[in-house]
Design a protein around this motif. Sequence first.
Motif, short mmCIF file in Angstrom:
data_model
loop_
_atom_site.label_atom_id
_atom_site.label_comp_id
_atom_site.label_asym_id
_atom_site.label_seq_id
_atom_site.Cartn_x
_atom_site.Cartn_y
_atom_site.Cartn_z
N GLN A 105 -7.98 -56.80 -35.60
CA GLN A 105 -7.12 -56.38 -36.70
C GLN A 105 -5.82 -57.18 -36.69
O GLN A 105 -5.14 -57.26 -35.67
CB GLN A 105 -6.84 -54.88 -36.56
CG GLN A 105 -5.90 -54.31 -37.59
CD GLN A 105 -5.58 -52.85 -37.29
OE1 GLN A 105 -5.96 -52.33 -36.24
NE2 GLN A 105 -4.89 -52.20 -38.20
N LYS A 106 -5.49 -57.76 -37.83
CA LYS A 106 -4.23 -58.49 -37.96
C LYS A 106 -3.14 -57.55 -38.43
O LYS A 106 -3.36 -56.70 -39.29
CB LYS A 106 -4.38 -59.64 -38.95
CG LYS A 106 -5.27 -60.78 -38.47
CD LYS A 106 -5.31 -61.90 -39.51
CE LYS A 106 -6.18 -63.05 -39.02
NZ LYS A 106 -6.25 -64.14 -40.03
N VAL A 107 -1.96 -57.72 -37.85
CA VAL A 107 -0.80 -56.96 -38.28
C VAL A 107 0.20 -57.96 -38.85
O VAL A 107 0.72 -58.81 -38.13
CB VAL A 107 -0.16 -56.18 -37.11
CG1 VAL A 107 1.01 -55.34 -37.62
CG2 VAL A 107 -1.20 -55.30 -36.43
N LEU A 108 0.44 -57.86 -40.14
CA LEU A 108 1.35 -58.80 -40.79
C LEU A 108 2.81 -58.40 -40.52
O LEU A 108 3.10 -57.25 -40.21
CB LEU A 108 1.08 -58.84 -42.29
CG LEU A 108 -0.34 -59.23 -42.71
CD1 LEU A 108 -0.46 -59.25 -44.23
CD2 LEU A 108 -0.74 -60.58 -42.13
N GLY A 109 3.70 -59.36 -40.66
CA GLY A 109 5.11 -59.09 -40.45
C GLY A 109 5.49 -59.22 -38.98
O GLY A 109 4.76 -59.79 -38.17
N GLU A 110 6.63 -58.66 -38.64
CA GLU A 110 7.14 -58.76 -37.28
C GLU A 110 6.49 -57.70 -36.41
O GLU A 110 6.81 -56.52 -36.50
CB GLU A 110 8.66 -58.60 -37.28
CG GLU A 110 9.40 -59.71 -38.02
CD GLU A 110 10.90 -59.53 -37.97
OE1 GLU A 110 11.36 -58.59 -37.29
OE2 GLU A 110 11.61 -60.32 -38.62
N PHE A 111 5.58 -58.12 -35.57
CA PHE A 111 4.91 -57.21 -34.66
C PHE A 111 4.55 -57.95 -33.39
O PHE A 111 3.97 -59.03 -33.41
CB PHE A 111 3.64 -56.63 -35.28
CG PHE A 111 2.78 -55.88 -34.29
CD1 PHE A 111 3.15 -54.62 -33.85
CD2 PHE A 111 1.62 -56.45 -33.78
CE1 PHE A 111 2.37 -53.93 -32.92
CE2 PHE A 111 0.83 -55.76 -32.86
CZ PHE A 111 1.21 -54.50 -32.43
N ASN A 112 4.92 -57.34 -32.27
CA ASN A 112 4.58 -57.88 -30.96
C ASN A 112 4.05 -56.73 -30.12
O ASN A 112 4.78 -55.76 -29.87
CB ASN A 112 5.80 -58.52 -30.29
CG ASN A 112 5.44 -59.24 -28.99
OD1 ASN A 112 4.43 -58.95 -28.35
ND2 ASN A 112 6.28 -60.18 -28.58
N VAL A 113 2.80 -56.82 -29.72
CA VAL A 113 2.18 -55.73 -28.98
C VAL A 113 2.95 -55.40 -27.71
O VAL A 113 2.94 -54.26 -27.24
CB VAL A 113 0.70 -56.07 -28.68
CG1 VAL A 113 0.61 -57.22 -27.68
CG2 VAL A 113 -0.05 -54.85 -28.16
N LYS A 114 3.66 -56.38 -27.16
CA LYS A 114 4.40 -56.16 -25.93
C LYS A 114 5.63 -55.28 -26.11
O LYS A 114 6.24 -54.83 -25.13
CB LYS A 114 4.82 -57.51 -25.32
CG LYS A 114 3.64 -58.38 -24.89
CD LYS A 114 4.11 -59.69 -24.30
CE LYS A 114 2.92 -60.56 -23.87
NZ LYS A 114 3.37 -61.87 -23.31
N ASP A 115 5.98 -55.01 -27.37
CA ASP A 115 7.14 -54.16 -27.64
C ASP A 115 6.83 -52.67 -27.53
O ASP A 115 7.74 -51.84 -27.63
CB ASP A 115 7.70 -54.45 -29.04
CG ASP A 115 8.32 -55.83 -29.15
OD1 ASP A 115 8.67 -56.40 -28.10
OD2 ASP A 115 8.46 -56.33 -30.29
N TYR A 116 5.56 -52.33 -27.33
CA TYR A 116 5.15 -50.93 -27.38
C TYR A 116 4.48 -50.53 -26.07
O TYR A 116 3.85 -51.35 -25.40
CB TYR A 116 4.23 -50.68 -28.58
CG TYR A 116 4.90 -51.05 -29.88
CD1 TYR A 116 5.65 -50.12 -30.59
CD2 TYR A 116 4.81 -52.36 -30.37
CE1 TYR A 116 6.28 -50.48 -31.78
CE2 TYR A 116 5.46 -52.72 -31.55
CZ TYR A 116 6.19 -51.78 -32.25
OH TYR A 116 6.83 -52.14 -33.40
#
Length: 681
Positions: free
Chosen positions: A404-415
Amino acid sequence: MAQIPDCEKYPYVHLKHKHRRIDNYYWLNQRDNPEVLDYLKRENDYTAAYLKSSEKFMEDLFHEMKNRIVEDDQSVPYKKNGYWYQTKYAKGKEYAISTRRKGDLTAKEEIFLDENIQAEGHSYYAVASKSISPNNQWLCFGEDTVGRRLYTLRFKDLFSGEFVGEQIEGTTGRALWAGDNKTVFYTKKDPETLRCNQVWRHTFGTNQDQDVLVYEEVNPEFDCGIYKTKCQTYIVIGSSSSTSTEFHYLPTTEPDAELRLFLPRAPKHEYSLTHYEGNFYMLSNHEGQNFGFYKCDPANPEIENWETIIAPNDNILLESVEIFKDYFVVVERKGGLVYLRVLPTHGEPAYYIPFNDPTYSVDLEVNVEFDTEELRFGYTSLTTPTSIFSYNLRTKEQQTLKQQKVLGEFNVKDYQSERIWAKGKDGVEIPISLVYKKGFKDQKRKPLLLYGYGSYGVSLDPYFSTIRLSLLNRGYCFAIAHIRGGEDLGRPWYENAKWLKKKNTFNDFISCGEHLLETGWVDKDALYAMGGSAGGMLMGTVMNMRPELWAGIVAQVPFVDVVTTMLDESIPLTTGEYEEWGNPNDKEYYDYMLSYSPYDNVEKTNYPPLLVTSGYHDSQVQYWEPTKWVAKLRDYKTDNNPLLLYTEMEAGHGGVSGRFEQLKEVAREYAFLFGLEGIKE
């Protein structure tokens, strides 16, 4: 500010077991009564007025959530009967486009159903199953243009691209073709109770009034359904309640044949049925609550003739099994997590496919072929976008087919996600899954949204949500309470929160909230709760039990008038629900239900801020339940906290249709919660 809606009182006396209940709002069940419609409109207008200052925020939230989603998305193609099938979404469109390619993926694409075209002119549109004939020429699909989950079956010639005139009304939307390419089996609902109670046989090219009733389930506590075995050998008709099942079958090549009974229903015996290479395979709880895996010769289906493949285990729930030529893939649940166990059928040792997140969700994808080493499964966690994998069962090599692609500013490492355990009122350990944006633990203000369901054995497996990022990015922690009533920790986890043990569900949710407060996960005035349908009943009950615990609640299409509904056998979800809640015609169950039913336990006290949603055409929870509840709360509550009711007048239990229109409902709910925290952007 708009005037708070006032609801007229017309006292109605319910008398049962010599007990009188006065219901001032019973009259609200008069569908299409102008006075009822006027009240619903005034409630909607009041909600709109309350949220008026948040209109721009809701619009921004809608676009924020929509802009994270890939509009021109497509599923992973799979091959069946010589064609590669795929579902696509086009930019700017709300509905799915179903396509196929003959032979291989380089062949010309055929669009065999564009739901966007079919939805034109309808405020609501939904498609049920799509069934294609064995010769690949004919499509049969169900469509609903109201939201009541009553589907009309329609037919299309996929070779010419033309729709056929004949239609079949009043169905569940579920249909399948026999092997002769002209016989269709389908299921129908009782027009009053909406219980799926009949299986019919239709000959393509004839009128519906010539159809033949193949099977009728006369027990009001059972539903029926149809499917084909994976090998396409048999058409199976299943009849089930929440504690018992029974299956009949006939060869797909002999649609006029008499039904054969596999094994008659028995109290508290549940089993599944599939077929492969001359044998039937079953999951069954006859030897243990968590089910075992068995096989038998069709000529000797009695239980004493079953061969045990996997014996039941008190600590491991067997949820399903996918059968391949050389492997069984077993979906197991233990310790609150799902595992995929691979059992080679020719002597090699069994093994588990490894997963690493502390809390996650995994499920099997479309696996049509028998003679293959490829398993397809989906995987997601609270911080991991959904991925589809191809796994080689022999070499153990894994390939990502899609993430799944997440558009915009998203970094999995932030969560960050975690799993913690709360101690229940009776000492049980209850798992809680949490996700938050890193830095949450150091915030001065820590709001948390606790989500729960806890009924029907439905497990709330953690999954990634692009929509939920709007909550996390504004400083909320999101938590799932894996309370009893689901099967998160196995079948006993469910059995210990139904019938006369239902209060375990509510006590568990409260215990989770208390644990989160005591351990510093949330500020004492910032604990919010959300749940829908039976989870909406959960919201109503815990609000009655501990109104001071919650800073705000969202109750989506809530089942809150438990006693009245369960005494009315004409309402959908009544007789079939006796094995979940109990039968209130029995005084013991009546008294127990009455002790927790949200509508019947409203008191003159302070209640937390509350947003209630409803669907006018809801077939699962009738619109008048949440409507009555809100009216009674308005009369009883002693606080000035907001109480909002919003009824979707063109929708049913699942809310509005359309891929993106549903985001507007989420934006409304989030804006309500954010407003309580003073968050305005």
